[in-house]
Design an enzyme around this catalytic site. Structure first.
Site, PDB file in Angstrom:
ATOM      1  N   ASP A  67       0.802  -1.206   0.000  1.00  0.00           N
ATOM      2  CA  ASP A  67       0.000   0.000   0.000  1.00  0.00           C
ATOM      3  C   ASP A  67       0.847   1.273   0.000  1.00  0.00           C
ATOM      4  O   ASP A  67       2.065   1.221   0.163  1.00  0.00           O
ATOM      5  CB  ASP A  67      -0.945   0.000   1.212  1.00  0.00           C
ATOM      6  CG  ASP A  67      -0.239  -0.426   2.504  1.00  0.00           C
ATOM      7  OD1 ASP A  67       1.002  -0.525   2.504  1.00  0.00           O
ATOM      8  OD2 ASP A  67      -0.918  -0.657   3.504  1.00  0.00           O
ATOM      9  N   ASN A 136      -6.910  -2.468  14.416  1.00  0.00           N
ATOM     10  CA  ASN A 136      -8.321  -2.748  14.137  1.00  0.00           C
ATOM     11  C   ASN A 136      -8.482  -3.963  13.209  1.00  0.00           C
ATOM     12  O   ASN A 136      -9.551  -4.233  12.703  1.00  0.00           O
ATOM     13  CB  ASN A 136      -8.996  -1.518  13.513  1.00  0.00           C
ATOM     14  CG  ASN A 136      -8.387  -1.158  12.156  1.00  0.00           C
ATOM     15  OD1 ASN A 136      -7.463  -1.822  11.687  1.00  0.00           O
ATOM     16  ND2 ASN A 136      -8.896  -0.112  11.531  1.00  0.00           N
ATOM     17  N   HIS A 138      -6.855  -4.427  10.293  1.00  0.00           N
ATOM     18  CA  HIS A 138      -6.648  -4.231   8.850  1.00  0.00           C
ATOM     19  C   HIS A 138      -5.334  -4.872   8.408  1.00  0.00           C
ATOM     20  O   HIS A 138      -4.386  -5.002   9.189  1.00  0.00           O
ATOM     21  CB  HIS A 138      -6.735  -2.752   8.438  1.00  0.00           C
ATOM     22  CG  HIS A 138      -5.590  -1.882   8.827  1.00  0.00           C
ATOM     23  ND1 HIS A 138      -5.755  -0.583   9.224  1.00  0.00           N
ATOM     24  CD2 HIS A 138      -4.250  -2.110   8.857  1.00  0.00           C
ATOM     25  CE1 HIS A 138      -4.585  -0.050   9.486  1.00  0.00           C
ATOM     26  NE2 HIS A 138      -3.647  -0.964   9.276  1.00  0.00           N
TER      27      HIS A 138
HETATM   28  C1  GLP Z   1      -0.189   0.442   8.493  1.00  0.00           C
HETATM   29  C2  GLP Z   1       0.031  -0.433   7.258  1.00  0.00           C
HETATM   30  C3  GLP Z   1      -0.151  -1.911   7.547  1.00  0.00           C
HETATM   31  C4  GLP Z   1       0.568  -2.275   8.837  1.00  0.00           C
HETATM   32  C5  GLP Z   1      -0.015  -1.474   9.961  1.00  0.00           C
HETATM   33  C6  GLP Z   1       0.567  -1.819  11.309  1.00  0.00           C
HETATM   34  O1  GLP Z   1      -1.498   0.812   8.664  1.00  0.00           O
HETATM   35  N1  GLP Z   1      -0.804  -0.070   6.174  1.00  0.00           N
HETATM   36  O2  GLP Z   1       0.351  -2.659   6.470  1.00  0.00           O
HETATM   37  O3  GLP Z   1       0.439  -3.643   9.076  1.00  0.00           O
HETATM   38  O4  GLP Z   1       0.248  -0.110   9.701  1.00  0.00           O
HETATM   39  O5  GLP Z   1       1.731  -1.105  11.547  1.00  0.00           O
HETATM   40  P1  GLP Z   1       2.732  -1.382  12.731  1.00  0.00           P
HETATM   41  O6  GLP Z   1       3.534  -2.575  12.355  1.00  0.00           O
HETATM   42  O7  GLP Z   1       3.556  -0.134  12.821  1.00  0.00           O
HETATM   43  O8  GLP Z   1       1.914  -1.627  13.948  1.00  0.00           O
END
Ligand code: GLP
Length: 537
Positions: A67, A136, A138
């Site tokens: 993304d 959440n 995602h």
């Molecule tokens: C963002 C990305 C995700 C990632 C998430 C969690 O929202 N789009 O791909 O998994 O963050 O991030 P972190 O690993 O910093 O908790």
């Protein structure tokens, strides 16, 4: 979904890096799906190290990132392109032209999404997809929704995602509110998926994932339909709580144990003895089912007294209505959860070795001083079972033509050094010396395991002599154990351990400085925690 629970972030990152490295070694021109986030940084650092040490070569690797924020320039230090260059691409020999991140400045976002999806298809899909997970649920930027978009698309970010990601921006207003992300189908068509989760903040969502049901409001649960997903997480994120059950003569204790090996909930029921094995198991199962409605239980561990056949997973116990009872099968059928079983003393030793005084040692022996003497041998943090019955230390012989034991043999250690033996000695001494302080304590409170300590506290010489004789027997057995196993630690538990230092200090004196002895820190909880942890060893 396969689950690997690691001790910490470092171990998680290394395990994941090894998987990615094997993929690159097996297929040098593989297609990797990559993710941004704080979670995969350690994985990328390990890959860079492996590259520098000549273990892996990125020259033929192609990559697609999940993304990118929209609208955001790739030069912005908060863009996912910038992040990937900084943490991986600029540090290894990947051909930058073969690294793909959605264009956060595309004028026609529909066309950009189609182009991106088309490129993934053109290379035959992703071989190994790395995923993080949002609080959440995602993945990529597939936010919770009744209808999930299947292919690469432009999406609005939810408030909770904007809140979570605002930590990377100076002001909350700077966080982009949209992103281009691969869709659920784009992700699910990857051949293999490695999902990473670290830290307490991910525990709730990991628990949802482990329920193995599918819910578009927790998009990551859709991974449960894929046939090759491995979740690598640290203990803090692993909320797959386990239910530990400690079956005792008077009560059956239950405890929900979380990923940090802590009891988060306790309950108990009285042990029914005048009933059939099916009835007692029914009442245990009912309590488990009730607890499972409140916590995301992923496995059940049972510590039971008696003899366990570890092949047939059946139990026979003289004080309980168990006779070749297929306890594991019966509980699994009722609960539809994996059930593990071990001897109760072994479970207590495992609990103490994981969360109690033994947490910093690899090898220890637990000596439980109660009605008899129970034992649990831990070698390399695992229960040592031998052919199945190892740990019956109470029945090692310390007197060749000694007292008869209930087991049929003579001279068993527990006839001389259990709490029962101390009580016998106390009674005898009180009868023989009716004027002693010990006799007075016994007359007042009865002869129990505490009497001798109370008398000594009051300065009773008779009490001191009783304890001394008792400790001689206790020390003989412990020395035998030390000679055989040379453990780093001996842990004393059971009813008598409540005497604490009054027992431990003179015992230490008899054993000398070579033997490290400590009193159990967890008491009754050790058995519950150990039972719950049977699924992890
Ligand atoms: C963002 C990305 C995700 C990632 C998430 C969690 O929202 N789009 O791909 O998994 O963050 O991030 P972190 O690993 O910093 O908790």
């Amino acid at each position: 979904m396969r689950v690997i629970v690691c001790n910490d972030y470092e171990e998680m990152s290394l395990r994941a890096a090894k998987l990615v490295a094997s993929q690159i070694i097996l297929k040098p021109n593989c297609v990797l799906g990559l993710a941004k986030g704080s979670t995969p940084i350690g994985l990328y650092d390990n890959l860079v190290k492996m590259y520098e040490e000549g273990e892996i070569d990125f020259s033929d690797v192609t990559s697609f990132n999940l993304d990118e924020y929209y609208p955001l320039s790739p030069d912005n230090d908060q863009s996912y392109r910038y992040f990937m260059n900084k943490h991986l691409f600029d540090r290894v020999n990947i051909d930058i032209k073969r690294t793909h991140v959605p264009n956060g400045l595309a004028e026609d976002t529909d066309a950009e999404c189609l182009r991106y999806e088309g490129m993934i298809n053109a290379v035959g899909g992703v071989d190994l997809q790395i995923l993080g997970i949002g609080q959440n649920g995602h993945i990529g930027f597939n936010e919770p929704d009744a209808n999930l978009n299947t292919i690469t698309h432009l999406t609005d970010l939810t408030k909770s995602t904007i809140d979570a990601n605002s930590r990377f921006f100076e002001k909350r207003e700077d966080v982009p509110t949209k992103a281009i992300t691969m869709g659920m189908a784009s992700i699910l068509k990857s051949k293999k998926i490695v999902l990473l989760a670290s830290g307490r903040s991910k525990a709730a969502v990991v628990a949802e994932l482990l329920k193995e049901s599918i819910n578009t409001n927790v998009p990551a649960t859709l991974l449960n339909v894929h046939n090759d997903v491995v979740l690598i997480c640290d203990k803090e994120a692993y909320a797959g709580m386990s239910l530990g059950i400690d079956i005792g003569g008077t009560s059956v204790k239950f405890g929900v144990v979380d990923g940090l090996n802590e009891i988060v909930y306790k309950d108990s029921i009285p042990t029914e003895k005048n009933c059939s094995d099916a009835e007692i198991i029914d009442s245990i199962a009912d309590k488990c089912a009730e607890i499972a409605t409140k916590f995301p239980i992923s496995s059940v561990g049972v510590g039971t007294p008696g003899l366990i056949n570890y092949e047939t997973k059946t139990v026979s116990a003289s004080n309980l209505p168990f006779k070749n009872t297929p306890l594991v099968k019966m509980l699994e059928k009722k609960l539809r959860l994996p059930v593990f079983i071990n001897n109760d003393a072994n479970c207590a030793a495992l609990g103490e070795a994981t969360s109690g005084v033994g947490k910093d040692v690899k090898n220890m022996v637990m000596v439980t001083l109660g009605t008899g003497i129970g034992g649990g041998i831990i070698i390399d943090k695992k229960i040592y079972l031998g052919r199945g019955e190892a740990g019956e230390i109470g029945h090692m012989c310390i007197e060749a033509d000694g007292k008869k034991c209930a087991c049929g043999a003579v001279g068993c250690w527990e006839r001389y050094a259990s709490a029962t033996a101390l009580i016998e000695m106390t009674k005898e001494a009180a009868e023989k010396e009716p004027d002693s302080l010990l006799a007075k304590v016994v007359a007042k409170n009865g002869a129990d395991g505490k009497a001798v300590f109370e008398a000594i506290e009051k300065g009773c010489g008779v009490g001191k002599a009783v304890l001394d004789k008792y400790l001689n027997y206790l020390a003989v057995g412990i020395k035998n154990i030390v000679n055989v196993f040379s453990p780093e630690l001996i842990v004393i538990s059971g009813g008598l351990s409540e005497a604490g230092e009054a027992l431990a200090a003179p015992l230490k004196e008899k054993l000398g400085s070579n033997v490290d002895i400590q009193i159990s820190a967890l008491g009754n909880d050790a058995g519950i925690i150990g039972a719950a942890l049977l699924c992890r060893v």
